[in-house]
Each structure stands twice: as C-alpha cells, then as structure tokens.
Design a protein around this motif. Structure first.
Motif, PDB file in Angstrom:
ATOM      1  N   VAL A  34      93.442  28.278  15.773  1.00  0.00           N
ATOM      2  CA  VAL A  34      94.075  28.891  14.898  1.00  0.00           C
ATOM      3  C   VAL A  34      93.152  29.759  14.028  1.00  0.00           C
ATOM      4  O   VAL A  34      92.282  29.030  13.342  1.00  0.00           O
ATOM      5  CB  VAL A  34      95.287  27.988  13.903  1.00  0.00           C
ATOM      6  N   GLU A  35      92.976  31.109  14.098  1.00  0.00           N
ATOM      7  CA  GLU A  35      92.036  31.720  13.297  1.00  0.00           C
ATOM      8  C   GLU A  35      92.796  32.331  12.050  1.00  0.00           C
ATOM      9  O   GLU A  35      94.074  32.984  11.770  1.00  0.00           O
ATOM     10  CB  GLU A  35      91.486  33.009  13.988  1.00  0.00           C
ATOM     11  N   ASP A  36      92.104  32.178  10.806  1.00  0.00           N
ATOM     12  CA  ASP A  36      92.599  32.664   9.696  1.00  0.00           C
ATOM     13  C   ASP A  36      92.152  34.109   9.253  1.00  0.00           C
ATOM     14  O   ASP A  36      91.160  34.571   9.505  1.00  0.00           O
ATOM     15  CB  ASP A  36      92.329  31.888   8.258  1.00  0.00           C
ATOM     16  N   THR A  37      93.028  34.794   8.915  1.00  0.00           N
ATOM     17  CA  THR A  37      92.862  36.242   8.689  1.00  0.00           C
ATOM     18  C   THR A  37      92.187  36.485   7.196  1.00  0.00           C
ATOM     19  O   THR A  37      92.570  35.614   6.275  1.00  0.00           O
ATOM     20  CB  THR A  37      93.876  37.329   8.725  1.00  0.00           C
ATOM     21  N   SER A  38      91.090  37.089   7.223  1.00  0.00           N
ATOM     22  CA  SER A  38      90.082  37.337   5.990  1.00  0.00           C
ATOM     23  C   SER A  38      91.133  37.962   4.748  1.00  0.00           C
ATOM     24  O   SER A  38      91.338  37.347   3.620  1.00  0.00           O
ATOM     25  CB  SER A  38      88.868  38.050   6.102  1.00  0.00           C
ATOM     26  N   SER A  39      91.750  39.128   5.036  1.00  0.00           N
ATOM     27  CA  SER A  39      92.576  39.874   4.225  1.00  0.00           C
ATOM     28  C   SER A  39      93.452  41.055   4.851  1.00  0.00           C
ATOM     29  O   SER A  39      93.343  41.332   6.101  1.00  0.00           O
ATOM     30  CB  SER A  39      91.738  40.597   3.111  1.00  0.00           C
ATOM     31  N   SER A  40      94.355  41.631   4.284  1.00  0.00           N
ATOM     32  CA  SER A  40      95.513  42.472   4.923  1.00  0.00           C
ATOM     33  C   SER A  40      94.591  43.675   4.924  1.00  0.00           C
ATOM     34  O   SER A  40      95.036  44.903   5.601  1.00  0.00           O
ATOM     35  CB  SER A  40      96.444  42.428   4.126  1.00  0.00           C
TER      36      SER A  40
END
Length: 61
Positions: A34-40
């Motif tokens: 699972v990779e977290d996105t840094s920002s939109s």
C-alpha cells in the motif's frame, strides 16, 4: 538367475521412485503493498513547472 536380476532391477527402480519422499507444496501468500500518496497537487506540479520553464525560455530569447 533371471528372476534374481529382475528382482534387483525392480528394487532399484522402486527405491529410486520414493528416494526423495513426499514434500508438501508450500503456499506463498501474496504480499500487499500500500503506497500513500503525498498530496492531490502532485499531478499538477510537473506540468506547471514545465510551462514556467517554457515561458522563461521564450522570454529570454
């Protein structure tokens, strides 16, 4: 004599077939990453910098 040779040959073949024994197959569980996105705003940052560099290049020439 032929029966003795046949019995010896069959014992070699039979012992070779079970020499390794039974090994149960291993079940490998899949690894979930699972990779977290840094920002939109990550999708707009690269095109914005590219446009800025293009405008600066056209302005200086």
């Amino acid at each position: 004599m032929k029966k003795l040779a046949l019995a010896a040959a069959l014992s070699v073949v039979a012992s070779g077939a079970i020499a390794g024994g039974y090994v149960a197959p291993t079940v490998v569980e899949p690894v979930v990453v699972v990779e977290d996105t840094s920002s939109s705003a990550g999708g707009i940052l690269v095109p914005a910098i590219a446009v800025l560099l293009l405008v600066l290049a056209l302005h200086h020439s």
